[in-house]
Design a protein around this motif. Structure first.
Motif, short mmCIF file in Angstrom:
data_model
loop_
_atom_site.label_atom_id
_atom_site.label_comp_id
_atom_site.label_asym_id
_atom_site.label_seq_id
_atom_site.Cartn_x
_atom_site.Cartn_y
_atom_site.Cartn_z
N GLY A 68 5.85 -19.53 -11.90
CA GLY A 68 4.61 -18.80 -11.66
C GLY A 68 4.31 -18.66 -10.19
N ARG A 69 4.59 -19.71 -9.43
CA ARG A 69 4.37 -19.66 -7.99
C ARG A 69 5.29 -18.64 -7.33
NH1 ARG A 69 4.86 -25.12 -6.33
NH2 ARG A 69 2.69 -25.34 -6.94
N ALA A 70 6.55 -18.63 -7.72
CA ALA A 70 7.51 -17.67 -7.15
C ALA A 70 7.12 -16.24 -7.51
CB ALA A 70 8.92 -17.98 -7.65
N ARG A 71 6.70 -16.04 -8.74
CA ARG A 71 6.28 -14.70 -9.17
C ARG A 71 5.06 -14.24 -8.39
NH1 ARG A 71 3.23 -12.76 -14.25
NH2 ARG A 71 3.84 -10.58 -14.33
N GLY A 72 4.11 -15.14 -8.15
CA GLY A 72 2.93 -14.81 -7.38
C GLY A 72 3.27 -14.43 -5.94
N ARG A 73 4.22 -15.14 -5.35
CA ARG A 73 4.64 -14.81 -3.98
C ARG A 73 5.28 -13.43 -3.92
NH1 ARG A 73 7.26 -20.62 -2.70
NH2 ARG A 73 5.33 -21.70 -2.19
N ARG A 74 6.14 -13.12 -4.89
CA ARG A 74 6.77 -11.80 -4.93
C ARG A 74 5.72 -10.70 -5.06
NH1 ARG A 74 10.61 -14.32 -8.44
NH2 ARG A 74 9.48 -13.42 -10.19
N MET A 75 4.75 -10.93 -5.92
CA MET A 75 3.69 -9.93 -6.11
C MET A 75 2.87 -9.74 -4.83
SD MET A 75 2.43 -10.85 -9.98
CE MET A 75 0.93 -9.95 -9.81
N ARG A 76 2.61 -10.84 -4.13
CA ARG A 76 1.84 -10.75 -2.89
C ARG A 76 2.61 -9.99 -1.82
NH1 ARG A 76 -0.32 -16.26 -1.11
NH2 ARG A 76 1.92 -16.65 -1.04
N VAL A 77 3.93 -10.23 -1.72
CA VAL A 77 4.75 -9.51 -0.75
C VAL A 77 4.78 -8.02 -1.08
CG1 VAL A 77 7.13 -9.21 0.06
CG2 VAL A 77 6.14 -11.49 -0.08
N ARG A 78 4.93 -7.69 -2.36
CA ARG A 78 4.93 -6.27 -2.76
C ARG A 78 3.60 -5.61 -2.44
NH1 ARG A 78 7.34 -7.15 -8.55
NH2 ARG A 78 9.51 -7.45 -8.02
N ARG A 79 2.51 -6.31 -2.70
CA ARG A 79 1.19 -5.74 -2.44
C ARG A 79 0.99 -5.50 -0.95
NH1 ARG A 79 -2.20 -9.76 -4.21
NH2 ARG A 79 -1.54 -9.26 -6.32
N ARG A 80 1.39 -6.46 -0.13
CA ARG A 80 1.25 -6.29 1.32
C ARG A 80 2.11 -5.13 1.82
NH1 ARG A 80 1.43 -12.58 3.37
NH2 ARG A 80 -0.68 -13.11 2.69
N ALA A 81 3.33 -5.03 1.30
CA ALA A 81 4.20 -3.92 1.71
C ALA A 81 3.60 -2.58 1.31
CB ALA A 81 5.59 -4.09 1.10
N ALA A 82 3.00 -2.52 0.14
CA ALA A 82 2.38 -1.26 -0.32
C ALA A 82 1.20 -0.90 0.57
CB ALA A 82 1.94 -1.40 -1.77
N VAL A 83 0.39 -1.87 0.95
CA VAL A 83 -0.77 -1.59 1.80
C VAL A 83 -0.31 -1.14 3.18
CG1 VAL A 83 -2.71 -2.68 3.00
CG2 VAL A 83 -2.36 -3.09 0.57
N LEU A 84 0.68 -1.81 3.75
CA LEU A 84 1.17 -1.42 5.07
C LEU A 84 1.83 -0.05 5.02
CD1 LEU A 84 2.62 -4.78 6.42
CD2 LEU A 84 0.57 -3.59 7.16
N GLY A 85 2.58 0.23 3.97
CA GLY A 85 3.20 1.54 3.84
C GLY A 85 2.16 2.65 3.71
N GLY A 86 1.12 2.40 2.94
CA GLY A 86 0.05 3.39 2.81
C GLY A 86 -0.67 3.62 4.12
N ALA A 87 -0.95 2.55 4.85
CA ALA A 87 -1.62 2.69 6.14
C ALA A 87 -0.75 3.45 7.14
CB ALA A 87 -1.99 1.32 6.70
N ALA A 88 0.56 3.16 7.13
CA ALA A 88 1.47 3.88 8.03
C ALA A 88 1.55 5.36 7.67
CB ALA A 88 2.86 3.24 7.98
N GLY A 89 1.55 5.65 6.38
CA GLY A 89 1.57 7.05 5.96
C GLY A 89 0.33 7.80 6.38
N ILE A 90 -0.82 7.18 6.23
CA ILE A 90 -2.07 7.82 6.65
C ILE A 90 -2.09 8.02 8.16
CG2 ILE A 90 -4.57 7.46 6.83
CD1 ILE A 90 -4.42 6.19 4.05
N ALA A 91 -1.58 7.02 8.91
CA ALA A 91 -1.53 7.15 10.37
C ALA A 91 -0.61 8.30 10.77
CB ALA A 91 -1.06 5.84 10.99
N LEU A 92 0.53 8.43 10.09
CA LEU A 92 1.45 9.53 10.41
C LEU A 92 0.83 10.89 10.12
CD1 LEU A 92 4.89 8.18 9.22
CD2 LEU A 92 4.20 8.75 11.54
#
Length: 120
Positions: free
Chosen positions: A46-70
């Motif tokens: 469960g801990r490993a799954r939570g970490r993977r989900m958190r990394v995916r969520r952060r990557a999605a937020v950063l990708g969205g912010a970069a897209g809006i900036a572009l």
């Protein structure tokens, strides 16, 4: 006006019991009580799954912010009046210009003679 009331139905003592239902219930209880889980493995998974989900969520937020900036930078560079160097900072509004045409010979002359004010 219609009011809804919950009605609870209780099985009366007069009804017969089914031996199949009793055996099924007993088998399910025995199986559930005999089940042993490795709690540390479940916790680690469960801990490993939570970490993977958190990394995916952060990557999605950063990708969205970069897209809006572009999109913002691209729009600022492509809009009229924007050269990217900050020239013409008029808030995105371009002042209309009158079209220029080559001067005609008659346009260089004054239409009315100018009176000399000292000649009066």
């Amino acid at each position: 006006m219609f009011t809804s009331r919950k009605r609870w139905f209780v099985m009366s003592v007069d009804q017969h019991s089914d031996p199949f239902e009793e055996r099924l219930s007993s088998a399910l209880h025995d199986t559930g009580n005999a089940f042993e889980a490795d709690r540390s493995a479940l916790t680690d998974g469960g801990r490993a799954r939570g970490r993977r989900m958190r990394v995916r969520r952060r990557a999605a937020v950063l990708g969205g912010a970069a897209g809006i900036a572009l999109v913002g930078v691209g729009g600022a560079l492509l809009l009229p009046g924007g050269t990217g160097a900050g020239a013409g900072r008029t808030g995105g509004r371009r002042q209309p210009r009158e079209p220029r045409s080559p001067p005609t010979p008659g346009a260089l002359r004054r239409p009315f003679p100018v009176r000399n004010s000292s000649a009066r």
